[in-house]
Enzyme design. Structure first.
Site, mmCIF file in Angstrom:
data_model
loop_
_atom_site.group_PDB
_atom_site.id
_atom_site.type_symbol
_atom_site.label_atom_id
_atom_site.label_comp_id
_atom_site.label_asym_id
_atom_site.label_seq_id
_atom_site.Cartn_x
_atom_site.Cartn_y
_atom_site.Cartn_z
ATOM 1 C CD GLN A 1 -2.540 1.050 2.767
ATOM 2 O OE1 GLN A 1 -2.014 0.562 3.753
ATOM 3 N NE2 GLN A 1 -3.773 1.515 2.785
ATOM 4 N N GLY A 2 0.758 2.066 -1.042
ATOM 5 C CA GLY A 2 1.532 3.310 -1.107
ATOM 6 C C GLY A 2 0.655 4.491 -0.732
ATOM 7 C CE1 TYR A 3 -3.898 3.725 -0.538
ATOM 8 C CE2 TYR A 3 -5.140 4.643 1.280
ATOM 9 C CZ TYR A 3 -5.106 3.997 0.071
ATOM 10 O OH TYR A 3 -6.278 3.619 -0.521
ATOM 11 C CB SER A 4 1.862 6.887 5.194
ATOM 12 O OG SER A 4 0.711 6.478 5.850
ATOM 13 C CB SER B 1 2.480 -3.013 5.402
ATOM 14 O OG SER B 1 2.033 -2.031 6.282
ATOM 15 C CD GLU C 1 -5.196 0.242 6.599
ATOM 16 O OE1 GLU C 1 -5.429 1.147 5.779
ATOM 17 O OE2 GLU C 1 -4.128 0.118 7.204
ATOM 18 C CD GLU D 1 -4.702 10.586 18.891
ATOM 19 O OE1 GLU D 1 -4.388 9.799 17.972
ATOM 20 O OE2 GLU D 1 -4.477 10.327 20.086
#
Lengths: 403, 356
Positions: free
Chosen positions: A136-139, A171, A253, A386
């Site tokens: 997963q290429g997100y953050s 990950s 997710e 949060e």
């Protein structure tokens, strides 16, 4: 009519159950009995034993690892009740599902919803066969909770994009074949400037560096993209639709992170039982450390009501035909409680519960330490606690946006 | 909210409508102002009984509707939201003791009267300020019951007492040998110490050794249902207040610190509702009742405690005034938290049941 039909449906299901049992008898290697899918974890090894390969291929061919996905793309094409039978019979035989990972949990369902015919035909079958690992290429370093602030840029070059930037917390990036990524295609619009695309991890210009975590493992990587060519055929949906598609994927997710069922399995033995092995008990078999006993009971009562809440969320969602509003609390509550359990487990065992390595510690003790450390990530990833609180306040409670 | 059947939805809607329109907190203020030890409106209770609420857990053969505890809990929750003062919870608990432990004769004599509202009943177990069913000194000899019971709920309006003695539960009617001493508690409801001195007692002989535990489980879940209504009401009122109150030129609801606190309370309330509803359902199914009731009451105690405190804090100074309702919930909350098991008692019981 219904009474006429029921025996037939029942007979069909029994016939299917027999088919699954025969399949298991023919294909499931004895040596894998009771084992978990070592390759499913983001932190797992990459090499299969011959038995593991045989089992994966057998299940993959039937599509039973993704039982309810459409048959035309390699899924099982089963009804929910048939899928349940597969799950039950596998469990009875001590057989794990060899088809897993992010392709199954997150990317597949999203692509089935948003992908083109060509994309589904190309990417879904290898997921069903367990041949391709997705990451997963997100953050990004500056796009964590504020994910839409991502800066990795895909420049339009006619028939392809050229991608430059850095992703992080990828990950299993070091073992992945492909990456589903959200990248910026328009710098002028924060949310609508994002697109969802598929990138080959072995393409020139992709570099992966594992990050060592406090648990001593390296399940996450930094991923660098330097002038990486991505064909336009790999754009999912339309340009600018990436935020919508990307958020949909996050729902899959979160369901996976909070799911009461899998957490219940992880939780395993009662903390009280474990504490009795490590601590002293009185003539009635009660823990003599009354303070610890009180805290364990306090935790287990709340854990029980969490499981009841997870069940209620499912029942309400079914009855309403939409997602129940209490689903919004499951991730936040479930992750907090599992962290609390890890802390209690360590406290129960004292310093024996803080072993890093060595034969003086049991496997269970060592795993608990790594699990405790790694578990700190659960309230950060998949939308931190949060962020969950912001979502609850805004969407469920109707409190106004704080910005 | 549990998934309800049509009957239950109607019952809940009826209770909600009645509580909102006929029994808002202003009615509790009137009861408080009247200052009678009984502390409820007899007319209001008669109306509630007419609507069938006193007989929800009573079998049809004895004049009830036999809808079960989940249904009773729905009504009690709605009444808890407006702090309706009534002996409904006490009578329901007492009726359950007769349903479980009564002979055919006892059932035929008392259940129709309880279901119709003609007779008010209450359960008297504890002999001190803390719930402790293992410390009962009350005894019966030759059909005469002697002992002291402490802080009995709805004692002033009760005509019938279900009394725990050393060797079981007994029915004792108001009258000779029954002397009440009023104990005014912070919730301004009916509580009394009772001295039984050779009062005529009729044993509930059925229901086996676990009768007292079974009745206490029912007391715990119904009480927890009242607490659930109270917690929901405080949460809703507080949320409304945060959306209206302006400070620093903005409504309080826009402050993230308060948003996150409300998100926490929302999650707690969800946990409480799951536990309470599961407790009520467990009584109806008869499966795992003791454990489910403990979880229900323990979660009710924990969450109502937090929400009643935060209700005051988030209302600010106005929450400290008698003119505002939120303080009433705080005071009633603590009384119910201490009844049928404080949090420490319940955790001890949970650990015992779990074998540690």
């Amino acid at each position: 009519m219904a009474t006429q039909l029921e025996p037939d449906v029942h007979a069909d299901e029994e016939a299917f159950r027999t088919e699954v049992q025969q399949f298991l008898a023919n294909h499931f290697p004895d040596e894998l009995k009771g084992k978990a899918n070592a390759l499913a974890g983001v932190d797992g090894p990459t090499d299969e034993t011959p038995a593991q390969t045989k089992w994966r291929e057998a299940v993959g061919e039937r599509g039973w690892g993704t039982p309810t996905w459409p048959k035309q793309y390699g899924g099982g094409g089963l009804t929910k009740s048939e899928a349940k039978i597969v799950e039950q019979e596998f469990a009875k035989a001590g057989a794990y599902n060899p088809i897993g990972g992010m392709g199954v949990m997150m990317f597949g369902p999203t692509l089935l919803e948003y992908g083109s015919e060509a994309q589904k035909s190309e990417h879904i079958p290898p997921i069903c066969r367990g041949e391709i690992r997705w990451c997963q290429g997100y953050s990004e370093p500056n796009a964590g909770s504020d994910l839409a602030n991502l800066q990795t840029f895909a420049e339009d070059k006619g028939d392809h994009y050229v991608v430059n930037g850095q992703k992080t917390w990828t990950s299993g990036g070091q073992w992945a074949d492909k990456c589903f990524a959200i990248v910026r295609t328009d710098k002028s619009d924060k949310h609508r400037g994002i697109s969802f695309m598929l990138i080959d991890m072995d393409a020139p210009g992709v570099e992966v560096r594992p990050i060592t975590m406090i648990s001593g493992t390296s399940p996450f990587c930094e991923t660098f993209f330097t002038d990486v060519k991505v064909p336009k055929a790999n754009l999912v949906g339309e340009e600018g639709q990436g935020w919508t598609i990307g958020k949909r994927l996050l729902q899959h997710e979160r369901t996976n992170i909070s799911g009461g069922g899998s957490l219940a399995r992880l939780m395993g033995q009662s903390l009280g039982e474990i504490a009795k092995k490590y601590g002293e008990t009185d003539a009635d078999g009660e823990l003599t450390d009354r303070v610890l006993r009180d805290r364990i009971a306090d935790f287990e009562i709340r854990w029980n009501s969490f499981l009841l809440t997870a069940r209620r969320a499912v029942e309400e969602s079914k009855a309403q035909g939409g997602v129940s509003e209490i689903s919004s609390v499951l991730k936040k509550v479930g992750t907090k409680l599992s962290q609390e359990r890890s802390e209690l487990l360590i406290e129960i065992r004292g310093l024996q519960g803080l072993g890093w390595e060595g034969e003086e510690f049991t496997d269970g003790e060592l795993e608990a330490v790594r699990g405790w450390l790694f578990g700190k990530a659960t309230t950060i990833y998949g939308g931190s606690t949060e962020i969950q609180n912001n979502i609850i306040a805004k969407r469920v409670l109707g409190m106004l946006d704080h910005q | 909210m549990a998934v309800l059947n049509e009957e239950q939805e109607m019952l809940r809607d009826m209770a909600r409508e009645w509580a909102t329109n006929e029994s808002p907190v202003t009615e509790f203020r009137k009861v408080r102002g009247a200052g009678e030890p009984r502390a409820y409106s007899a007319d209001a209770y008669a109306t509630m009984a007419q609507m069938g609420w006193a007989g929800i857990i009573v079998p049809e053969a004895h004049g009830g509707s036999d809808f079960g505890f989940m249904s009773a809990g729905l009504v009690v929750e709605e009444l808890g939201k407006t702090l309706t003062a009534s002996p409904l919870v006490a009578t329901t608990i007492a009726a359950s003791a007769i349903v479980l432990g009564g002979s055919e004769e006892q059932k035929a004599k008392w259940l129709p009267r309880l279901a119709s509202g003609e007779t008010v009943a209450t359960l008297a177990v504890d002999e001190g300020a803390q719930h402790d069913p293992s410390a009962i000194e009350t005894s019966v000899s030759g059909g005469k019951l002697t002992g002291k019971k402490a802080f009995v709920h709805e004692a002033h309006g009760a005509d019938l007492f279900v009394v725990a003695a050393k060797d079981g539960l007994y029915l004792v009617e108001k009258g000779d040998g029954v002397a009440l001493t009023t104990r005014k508690l912070t919730d301004q409801r009916s509580h009394a110490d009772i001295a039984f001195d050779g009062a005529a007692a009729d044993r509930l002989a059925n229901g086996g050794d676990s009768l007292l535990d079974d009745v206490l489980a029912r007391a715990q879940v119904v009480t927890a249902a009242e607490m659930l209504g109270m917690a929901q009401a405080v949460f809703d009122t507080t949320l409304d207040y945060l959306k209206q109150r302006v400070q620093f030129n903005q409504v309080l609801a826009t402050f993230q610190a308060l948003q996150h606190r409300m998100a926490d309370l929302f999650a707690d309330l969800a946990q409480m509702r799951s536990a309470v509803e599961a407790g009520l359902q467990a009584v109806d199914s008869g499966f795992g009742v003791g454990r489910a009731a403990i979880i229900a009451k323990a979660e009710a105690n924990r969450v109502l405690h937090v929400i009643s405190n935060q209700g005051i804090q988030l209302h600010g100074g106005i929450g400290m005034t008698d003119e505002y309702d939120v303080g009433f919930y705080l005071k009633r909350a603590r009384v119910l938290e201490a009844s049928w098991g404080s949090s420490s008692y319940l955790k001890d019981r949970f650990a015992k049941l779990s074998g540690y």
